[in-house]
Design an enzyme around this catalytic site. Sequence first.
Site, PDB file in Angstrom:
ATOM      1  N   GLU A   1      -4.531   7.148   5.656  1.00 16.71           N
ATOM      2  CA  GLU A   1      -3.253   6.754   6.264  1.00 16.71           C
ATOM      3  C   GLU A   1      -2.128   6.745   5.226  1.00 16.71           C
ATOM      4  O   GLU A   1      -1.143   6.039   5.389  1.00 16.71           O
ATOM      5  CB  GLU A   1      -3.395   5.375   6.913  1.00 16.71           C
ATOM      6  CG  GLU A   1      -4.382   5.356   8.063  1.00 16.71           C
ATOM      7  CD  GLU A   1      -4.516   3.999   8.733  1.00 16.71           C
ATOM      8  OE1 GLU A   1      -4.308   3.925   9.949  1.00 16.71           O
ATOM      9  OE2 GLU A   1      -4.832   3.017   8.034  1.00 16.71           O
TER      10      GLU A   1
ATOM     11  N   ASN B   1      -1.206  -2.814   0.446  1.00 20.52           N
ATOM     12  CA  ASN B   1      -1.959  -1.574   0.660  1.00 20.52           C
ATOM     13  C   ASN B   1      -1.473  -0.459  -0.261  1.00 20.52           C
ATOM     14  O   ASN B   1      -2.270   0.336  -0.770  1.00 20.52           O
ATOM     15  CB  ASN B   1      -1.838  -1.129   2.120  1.00 20.52           C
ATOM     16  CG  ASN B   1      -2.595  -2.043   3.060  1.00 20.52           C
ATOM     17  OD1 ASN B   1      -3.599  -2.629   2.679  1.00 20.52           O
ATOM     18  ND2 ASN B   1      -2.113  -2.184   4.278  1.00 20.52           N
TER      19      ASN B   1
ATOM     20  N   GLY C   1      -8.349   1.250  20.362  1.00 20.68           N
ATOM     21  CA  GLY C   1      -8.881   1.550  19.037  1.00 20.68           C
ATOM     22  C   GLY C   1      -9.870   0.465  18.670  1.00 20.68           C
ATOM     23  O   GLY C   1      -9.495  -0.587  18.148  1.00 20.68           O
TER      24      GLY C   1
ATOM     25  N   ASN D   1      -1.808  -1.175  10.101  1.00 13.76           N
ATOM     26  CA  ASN D   1      -1.307  -1.188   8.728  1.00 13.76           C
ATOM     27  C   ASN D   1      -0.225  -0.126   8.567  1.00 13.76           C
ATOM     28  O   ASN D   1      -0.243   0.902   9.235  1.00 13.76           O
ATOM     29  CB  ASN D   1      -2.441  -0.873   7.740  1.00 13.76           C
ATOM     30  CG  ASN D   1      -3.322  -2.081   7.496  1.00 13.76           C
ATOM     31  OD1 ASN D   1      -2.876  -3.220   7.573  1.00 13.76           O
ATOM     32  ND2 ASN D   1      -4.586  -1.836   7.198  1.00 13.76           N
TER      33      ASN D   1
ATOM     34  N   LYS E   1       2.627  -6.739   3.532  1.00 16.11           N
ATOM     35  CA  LYS E   1       1.250  -6.253   3.698  1.00 16.11           C
ATOM     36  C   LYS E   1       1.160  -4.775   3.318  1.00 16.11           C
ATOM     37  O   LYS E   1       0.196  -4.338   2.669  1.00 16.11           O
ATOM     38  CB  LYS E   1       0.818  -6.469   5.163  1.00 16.11           C
ATOM     39  CG  LYS E   1      -0.524  -5.830   5.553  1.00 16.11           C
ATOM     40  CD  LYS E   1      -1.699  -6.694   5.176  1.00 16.11           C
ATOM     41  CE  LYS E   1      -3.043  -6.056   5.523  1.00 16.11           C
ATOM     42  NZ  LYS E   1      -3.331  -5.988   6.957  1.00 16.11           N
TER      43      LYS E   1
END
Length: 307
Positions: free
Chosen positions: A268, A188, A7, A102, A184
């Site tokens: 996402e 987000n 990726g 993430n 984290k």
Amino acid sequence: MLVYIAGSGAMGCRFGYQISKTNNDVILLDNWEDHINAIKENGLVVTGDVEETVKLPIMKPTEATQEADLIILFTKAMQLPQMLQDIKGIIGKETKVLCLLNGLGHEDVIRQYIPEHNILMGVTVWTAGLEGPGRAHLQGVGALNLQSMDPNNQDAGHQVADLLNKANLNATYDENVVPNIWRKACVNGTMNSTCALLDCTIGELFASEDGLKMVKEIIHEFVIVGQAEGVELNEEEITQYVMDTSVRAAHHYPSMHQDLVQNHRLTEIDFINGAVNTKGEKLGINTPYCRMITELVHAKEAVLNIQ
């Protein structure tokens, strides 16, 4: 070591570029034709803190044949199962696979394809941007934490941390990385989806009284679900961490805003707020804010006819 970047978007390019400066071989993997062609023809153009063009091999995941020593996963969360399927042929008995995606729940997906012995989970606060095919903008400093999922294979984690530190990526071997992954994800979950829905910067969201109230409710839902899963999370500490992050990033539109509002790409959300809602349902914990935000983002994707 032979390192594959699975990726090779903005973050993949950052890690690939910095690792290529060490005595390790790097191969970028991606499926974006224009990006692949640009890097093959012109090299990877790096701007920001340094201005440089570097020649790096790049190919589609299905074209890779050499067995990897290390694979770093940077694919989009919804593309993870396909990527893992595509790279099965380059994973040997001692190949280390480091996930820096993430969101939440990726280890459950990875375990379906790769033995626990090979899996490393991590979290990073490095940032990067793509200015177009083959062009990466790298500015600022960051760090990352990682851990071997197999407690009997911690040496592998330390080896990878050493390699990443040689590339100036500020890696720390973390005996308990899961709380950092949740922290984290909570950043987000409070900023990405809300700013995308409200079409605002992080600073604008946090300057709003109702926005701040919503942020605190989202944090609470992340914390109670995480704690129910056995993750050590302190609501006061995470709230302060989110607030501090919002000050540093006040002028930024987060990545989900870029995906949904600016570029009309799928988000996402299912791996951030959606993951908390799904986990909450299984645990019998109500998460109305995460559920509503997930539904609103999916509704927005449908309104924009994003496939």
